[in-house]
Write a protein that holds these residues in place. Structure first.
Motif, PDB file in Angstrom:
ATOM      1  N   MET A  50      56.500  71.055  26.951  1.00  0.00           N
ATOM      2  CA  MET A  50      55.718  70.114  27.764  1.00  0.00           C
ATOM      3  C   MET A  50      55.624  70.641  29.190  1.00  0.00           C
ATOM      4  N   HIS A  51      54.518  70.313  29.870  1.00  0.00           N
ATOM      5  CA  HIS A  51      54.363  70.675  31.270  1.00  0.00           C
ATOM      6  C   HIS A  51      55.264  69.788  32.109  1.00  0.00           C
ATOM      7  N   ASP A  52      55.524  70.253  33.357  1.00  0.00           N
ATOM      8  CA  ASP A  52      56.288  69.364  34.214  1.00  0.00           C
ATOM      9  C   ASP A  52      55.368  68.452  35.023  1.00  0.00           C
ATOM     10  N   GLY A  53      54.137  68.327  34.595  1.00  0.00           N
ATOM     11  CA  GLY A  53      53.266  67.296  35.138  1.00  0.00           C
ATOM     12  C   GLY A  53      52.416  67.758  36.302  1.00  0.00           C
ATOM     13  N   THR A  54      51.566  66.846  36.752  1.00  0.00           N
ATOM     14  CA  THR A  54      50.721  67.069  37.914  1.00  0.00           C
ATOM     15  C   THR A  54      51.329  66.314  39.086  1.00  0.00           C
ATOM     16  N   ARG A  55      51.453  66.995  40.236  1.00  0.00           N
ATOM     17  CA  ARG A  55      51.981  66.331  41.422  1.00  0.00           C
ATOM     18  C   ARG A  55      50.828  66.061  42.394  1.00  0.00           C
ATOM     19  N   VAL A  56      50.861  64.919  43.034  1.00  0.00           N
ATOM     20  CA  VAL A  56      49.813  64.576  43.997  1.00  0.00           C
ATOM     21  C   VAL A  56      50.444  64.069  45.283  1.00  0.00           C
ATOM     22  N   MET A  57      49.750  64.329  46.368  1.00  0.00           N
ATOM     23  CA  MET A  57      50.181  63.784  47.660  1.00  0.00           C
ATOM     24  C   MET A  57      48.916  63.407  48.427  1.00  0.00           C
ATOM     25  N   VAL A 104      43.513  63.648  53.273  1.00  0.00           N
ATOM     26  CA  VAL A 104      43.173  64.430  52.073  1.00  0.00           C
ATOM     27  C   VAL A 104      44.086  64.039  50.913  1.00  0.00           C
ATOM     28  N   LEU A 105      43.675  64.506  49.740  1.00  0.00           N
ATOM     29  CA  LEU A 105      44.479  64.370  48.520  1.00  0.00           C
ATOM     30  C   LEU A 105      44.830  65.782  48.051  1.00  0.00           C
ATOM     31  N   VAL A 106      46.127  66.038  47.929  1.00  0.00           N
ATOM     32  CA  VAL A 106      46.578  67.348  47.452  1.00  0.00           C
ATOM     33  C   VAL A 106      46.992  67.208  45.991  1.00  0.00           C
ATOM     34  N   VAL A 107      46.441  68.056  45.141  1.00  0.00           N
ATOM     35  CA  VAL A 107      46.778  68.043  43.714  1.00  0.00           C
ATOM     36  C   VAL A 107      47.435  69.372  43.367  1.00  0.00           C
ATOM     37  N   VAL A 108      48.647  69.301  42.785  1.00  0.00           N
ATOM     38  CA  VAL A 108      49.325  70.512  42.306  1.00  0.00           C
ATOM     39  C   VAL A 108      49.344  70.433  40.780  1.00  0.00           C
ATOM     40  N   LYS A 109      48.555  71.299  40.140  1.00  0.00           N
ATOM     41  CA  LYS A 109      48.432  71.243  38.678  1.00  0.00           C
ATOM     42  C   LYS A 109      49.606  71.961  38.017  1.00  0.00           C
ATOM     43  N   PRO A 110      49.828  71.691  36.708  1.00  0.00           N
ATOM     44  CA  PRO A 110      50.977  72.313  36.020  1.00  0.00           C
ATOM     45  C   PRO A 110      50.946  73.845  36.061  1.00  0.00           C
ATOM     46  N   ASP A 111      49.780  74.451  36.226  1.00  0.00           N
ATOM     47  CA  ASP A 111      49.714  75.922  36.289  1.00  0.00           C
ATOM     48  C   ASP A 111      49.870  76.432  37.722  1.00  0.00           C
ATOM     49  N   ASN A 112      50.324  75.557  38.647  1.00  0.00           N
ATOM     50  CA  ASN A 112      50.535  75.914  40.061  1.00  0.00           C
ATOM     51  C   ASN A 112      49.237  76.091  40.849  1.00  0.00           C
ATOM     52  N   THR A 113      48.117  75.641  40.303  1.00  0.00           N
ATOM     53  CA  THR A 113      46.903  75.617  41.108  1.00  0.00           C
ATOM     54  C   THR A 113      47.002  74.442  42.083  1.00  0.00           C
ATOM     55  N   VAL A 114      46.735  74.715  43.383  1.00  0.00           N
ATOM     56  CA  VAL A 114      46.801  73.674  44.407  1.00  0.00           C
ATOM     57  C   VAL A 114      45.391  73.412  44.926  1.00  0.00           C
ATOM     58  N   LEU A 115      44.991  72.152  44.925  1.00  0.00           N
ATOM     59  CA  LEU A 115      43.657  71.756  45.380  1.00  0.00           C
ATOM     60  C   LEU A 115      43.808  70.723  46.482  1.00  0.00           C
ATOM     61  N   VAL A 116      43.075  70.910  47.593  1.00  0.00           N
ATOM     62  CA  VAL A 116      43.100  69.944  48.690  1.00  0.00           C
ATOM     63  C   VAL A 116      41.699  69.345  48.805  1.00  0.00           C
ATOM     64  N   GLU A 145      51.822  81.918  42.768  1.00  0.00           N
ATOM     65  CA  GLU A 145      53.107  82.421  42.258  1.00  0.00           C
ATOM     66  C   GLU A 145      54.213  81.396  42.473  1.00  0.00           C
ATOM     67  N   THR A 146      54.226  80.833  43.684  1.00  0.00           N
ATOM     68  CA  THR A 146      55.250  79.833  43.977  1.00  0.00           C
ATOM     69  C   THR A 146      54.609  78.624  44.633  1.00  0.00           C
ATOM     70  N   VAL A 147      55.116  77.450  44.280  1.00  0.00           N
ATOM     71  CA  VAL A 147      54.679  76.210  44.902  1.00  0.00           C
ATOM     72  C   VAL A 147      55.920  75.358  45.157  1.00  0.00           C
ATOM     73  N   ALA A 148      56.041  74.843  46.367  1.00  0.00           N
ATOM     74  CA  ALA A 148      57.136  73.923  46.667  1.00  0.00           C
ATOM     75  C   ALA A 148      56.537  72.633  47.219  1.00  0.00           C
ATOM     76  N   VAL A 208      53.482  70.568  51.187  1.00  0.00           N
ATOM     77  CA  VAL A 208      53.205  71.379  50.010  1.00  0.00           C
ATOM     78  C   VAL A 208      52.985  72.805  50.489  1.00  0.00           C
ATOM     79  N   THR A 209      53.782  73.737  49.954  1.00  0.00           N
ATOM     80  CA  THR A 209      53.675  75.138  50.346  1.00  0.00           C
ATOM     81  C   THR A 209      53.425  75.967  49.104  1.00  0.00           C
TER      82      THR A 209
END
Ligand SMILES: [Zn+2]
Ligand SMILES: [Zn+2]
Ligand SMILES: [Zn+2]
Ligand SMILES: [Zn+2]
Length: 240
Positions: free
Chosen positions: A1-8, A28-40, A56-59, A65-66
């Protein structure tokens, strides 16, 4: 299972460094997808104002969100955070029935069927159709696929094997054109029939998506396919 989608969501400063350098501020709305794609996303347009694809890395921590990927770097800092959360994420697909193992729904996308809840996954041929019938043994939907005959079998290969069904129908059914051998059903990626005298005889044909409807002058079967009538041997010109 994915570790989910994170939003801020928040009033944020977004800094992007890389092929272009940019600083933006706004709600803005920041979306971090399970594949580490970050969308603002901001209020305008439909495209993100900043993004990093499969970083490669998302924190994600404390309103920040970095993300980094090689020379590219994206940081979003919330001056005022409106909210943040992590939500379950699954593959979206066409619903094909209830999951027998849990209360979830089975969906089909690309070449597999997955459960939205428990994550169970079943691969299936891209030309298979699912028509609402269920396996008597395990309750999963059945798939219909044409491999010389129309075969309806369970989605779960461990419950009912498509390969075995095709073997029951066509193993040793047709003679090799080049020796006295029988053609055996085997799998090399896709299903095919190959001469039993391999490697002395390397005659082999992939089984087309279609139903055998008669015999070609060459001795091999003819198949009714979506592209018309054709010999098992795709190079055979003696079509009916
Ligand atoms: Zn399930
Ligand atoms: Zn089954
Ligand atoms: Zn042969
Ligand atoms: Zn032929």
């Amino acid at each position: 299972m994915h570790d989910g989608t994170r939003v801020m969501a928040g009033q944020c400063t977004t800094v992007f460094e890389g092929s272009r350098e940019r600083e933006q501020r706004g709600d803005v709305l920041v979306v971090v997808k399970p594949d580490n794609t970050v969308l603002v996303h901001d209020a305008e347009g439909y495209q993100p104002v900043a993004w990093l694809t499969r970083a490669e890395t998302v924190a994600v921590e404390d309103g920040t969100v970095t993300a980094s990927d090689g020379e590219q770097f994206l940081r979003v800092v919330a001056h005022e955070e409106h909210g943040s959360a992590r939500f379950p994420a699954s593959q979206a697909g066409v619903p094909v029935g209830d999951c027998p193992a849990c209360p979830g729904t089975l969906v089909r996308a690309r070449s597999d069927v997955t459960c939205t809840d428990c994550g169970d996954r079943y691969g299936l041929p891209t030309d298979a159709t699912i028509n609402g019938s269920r396996c008597d043994d395990c309750g999963l939907p059945t798939m219909r696929v044409e491999r010389g005959a129309a075969i309806e079998c369970c989605l779960d290969r461990d419950c009912e094997s498509l390969d075995e069904r095709v073997k029951d129908e066509f193993d040793r059914e047709w003679p090799c054109k080049h020796c006295k051998g029988d053609l055996r059903v085997l799998r090399r990626g896709g299903l095919l029939v190959g001469c039993e005298n391999y490697p002395d005889c390397d005659t082999g044909y992939s089984l087309p998506s279609g139903v055998a409807v008669g015999d070609c002058d060459c001795g091999l079967p003819l198949f009714e396919t979506s592209g018309g009538l054709r010999c098992l041997d795709s190079r055979c010109s003696k079509e009916a």
